[in-house]
Design an enzyme around this catalytic site. Structure first.
Site, PDB file in Angstrom:
ATOM      1  N   GLU A  36     -63.155  34.665 -65.774  1.00  0.00           N
ATOM      2  CA  GLU A  36     -64.335  34.387 -66.607  1.00  0.00           C
ATOM      3  C   GLU A  36     -64.073  33.206 -67.542  1.00  0.00           C
ATOM      4  OE1 GLU A  36     -66.219  37.865 -68.385  1.00  0.00           O
ATOM      5  OE2 GLU A  36     -66.402  36.772 -70.275  1.00  0.00           O
ATOM      6  N   HIS A  73     -69.005  51.987 -75.760  1.00  0.00           N
ATOM      7  CA  HIS A  73     -69.644  50.840 -76.417  1.00  0.00           C
ATOM      8  C   HIS A  73     -69.749  51.114 -77.929  1.00  0.00           C
ATOM      9  CE1 HIS A  73     -72.978  48.163 -77.653  1.00  0.00           C
ATOM     10  NE2 HIS A  73     -72.415  47.343 -76.790  1.00  0.00           N
ATOM     11  N   SER A  90     -61.053  37.998 -60.294  1.00  0.00           N
ATOM     12  CA  SER A  90     -62.131  37.102 -60.729  1.00  0.00           C
ATOM     13  C   SER A  90     -61.757  36.589 -62.116  1.00  0.00           C
ATOM     14  CB  SER A  90     -63.482  37.819 -60.731  1.00  0.00           C
ATOM     15  OG  SER A  90     -63.410  39.023 -61.452  1.00  0.00           O
ATOM     16  N   PHE A 121     -61.771  40.375 -82.842  1.00  0.00           N
ATOM     17  CA  PHE A 121     -62.633  40.503 -81.680  1.00  0.00           C
ATOM     18  C   PHE A 121     -62.659  41.955 -81.192  1.00  0.00           C
ATOM     19  CE2 PHE A 121     -63.702  39.227 -77.183  1.00  0.00           C
ATOM     20  CZ  PHE A 121     -64.969  38.782 -77.512  1.00  0.00           C
ATOM     21  N   HIS A 152     -60.435  41.474 -63.467  1.00  0.00           N
ATOM     22  CA  HIS A 152     -61.306  40.381 -63.940  1.00  0.00           C
ATOM     23  C   HIS A 152     -60.676  39.853 -65.230  1.00  0.00           C
ATOM     24  CE1 HIS A 152     -65.160  38.285 -64.796  1.00  0.00           C
ATOM     25  NE2 HIS A 152     -64.955  38.648 -66.053  1.00  0.00           N
ATOM     26  N   ASP A 165     -75.862  40.534 -77.371  1.00  0.00           N
ATOM     27  CA  ASP A 165     -75.949  40.937 -78.787  1.00  0.00           C
ATOM     28  C   ASP A 165     -76.609  39.828 -79.565  1.00  0.00           C
ATOM     29  OD1 ASP A 165     -74.448  43.407 -78.729  1.00  0.00           O
ATOM     30  OD2 ASP A 165     -72.712  42.159 -78.270  1.00  0.00           O
ATOM     31  N   TYR A 169     -67.780  50.433 -70.267  1.00  0.00           N
ATOM     32  CA  TYR A 169     -66.992  50.577 -71.505  1.00  0.00           C
ATOM     33  C   TYR A 169     -66.138  51.847 -71.462  1.00  0.00           C
ATOM     34  CZ  TYR A 169     -70.187  46.957 -72.881  1.00  0.00           C
ATOM     35  OH  TYR A 169     -70.898  45.776 -72.900  1.00  0.00           O
TER      36      TYR A 169
END
Ligand code: FAD
Length: 281
Positions: A14, A145, A12, A212, A262, A105, A141
């Protein structure tokens, strides 16, 4: 990893919704190239607090109109139940039946006036409102997280989303395959047998990836960081190294039985296509 082997291995991709006509035109070309790989779905991100609500919707409908399954992301932070209900109804009316359900967020300093605190509440709400209409994908995660104090609590919170009705999970990206294997084994021990699809971030530059990763809690292993740093502004070397490392990661994940991959495409086709071309499948 045993229970993951029963799921088919699918890809997949994104995207984020383009904000300009130029961005939209270039995304069409990117999506046409990736559509040739016969993906399970294309997903489209959703800005925190609904900031891209209409852009996400338009991008999703465009994908669906080309005969590709579209999975809109939907984040619940700062949203009301009425808001979310309206979005779900709109998607349902347009024949969308996949959704990536997230908390999202808020920008720092902004207080949430919403009616949802966590993604498990959104998953429960979607099930309550729309029954089994949507295939619900949630975030996982393997490296924990960033806002959670420890992995045990974070895993319990992940399980809440599965118990609320999630059908599949997509992980935050990672470069340590072991973190993923450990996470999947923990799922198996807890009786979770939905597909846990690894999220893959191709490496095309360093400073942005570093920033990031700091924010989202993805670890760039020291040996990789040191190598990437040593290339300085030499983008070609960064990309060649990134391609090698991420292709090897993907190969290992698939060989171990991961249910597909993904890709966080960042609206580019070439890095993802290069990785997929390297996979001996
Ligand atoms: P949650 O599952 O709610 O978890 C958030 C934090 O709260 C975790 O620390 C968890 O341990 C804790 N927690 C969860 N439930 C409980 C509970 N019941 N009680 C106490 N603590 C709890 N962001 C966007 O804004 N738009 C997007 O389109 C988007 N797409 C994404 C796609 C993927 C595949 C991934 C992995 C992330 C995406 N994100 C997106 C980022 C995501 O919104 C953030 O990572 C966000 O911080 C957490 O979202 P979540 O759905 O995982 O939240």
């Amino acid at each position: 990893m045993q229970s993951q082997k029963k799921h088919p291995q699918l890809y997949s991709f994104e995207f984020y919704p383009p904000k300009t006509p130029e961005g939209a035109a270039s995304l069409q070309i990117v999506q046409d190239k990736l559509a040739a790989l016969n993906p399970e779905f294309f997903s489209v991100t959703f800005g925190a607090g609904g900031s891209t609500r209409d852009l996400t919707f338009d991008a999703v409908i465009d994908i669906q109109s080309k005969g590709i399954t579209a999975a809109p992301h939907l984040s619940c932070v700062a949203s009301t139940k009425d808001n979310i209900r309206a979005i779900l109804e709109n998607y349902r009316a347009h024949g969308i039946n996949n959704i990536v359900a997230l908390r999202g967020d808020l920008p720092s300093g902004m207080m949430s006036a919403g009616e949802f605190r966590y993604a498990n509440e959104l998953v429960g709400f979607i099930r309550q409102e729309t029954d089994d209409h949507f295939q619900i994908h949630v975030a996982a995660y393997p490296e924990v997280h960033p806002q959670c104090a420890n992995g045990v609590e974070d895993f319990k919170n992940f399980k809440r989303k599965v118990d609320a009705g999630a059908n599949a999970a997509i992980t935050q990206y990672f470069y340590n395959a072991e973190a993923y294997f450990y996470f999947v084994d923990a799922c198996e021990k807890s009786g979770i047998d939905i597909p846990i699809v690894p999220g893959i971030m191709p490496i095309t530059q360093y400073s942005q990836l570093f920033r990031f990763s700091e924010m989202c809690g993805a670890d760039i292993p020291r040996w990789m960081r040191k190598r990437l740093e040593s290339y300085g502004d030499d983008r070609e070397s960064i990309q060649a190294f990134g391609l090698e490392v991420v292709s090897t990661l993907c190969q290992r994940l698939l060989e171990a039985g991961a249910p597909g991959l993904h890709f966080y495409t960042m609206n580019q086709a070439a890095p993802t296509l290069a990785i997929l071309a390297n996979l001996q499948r």
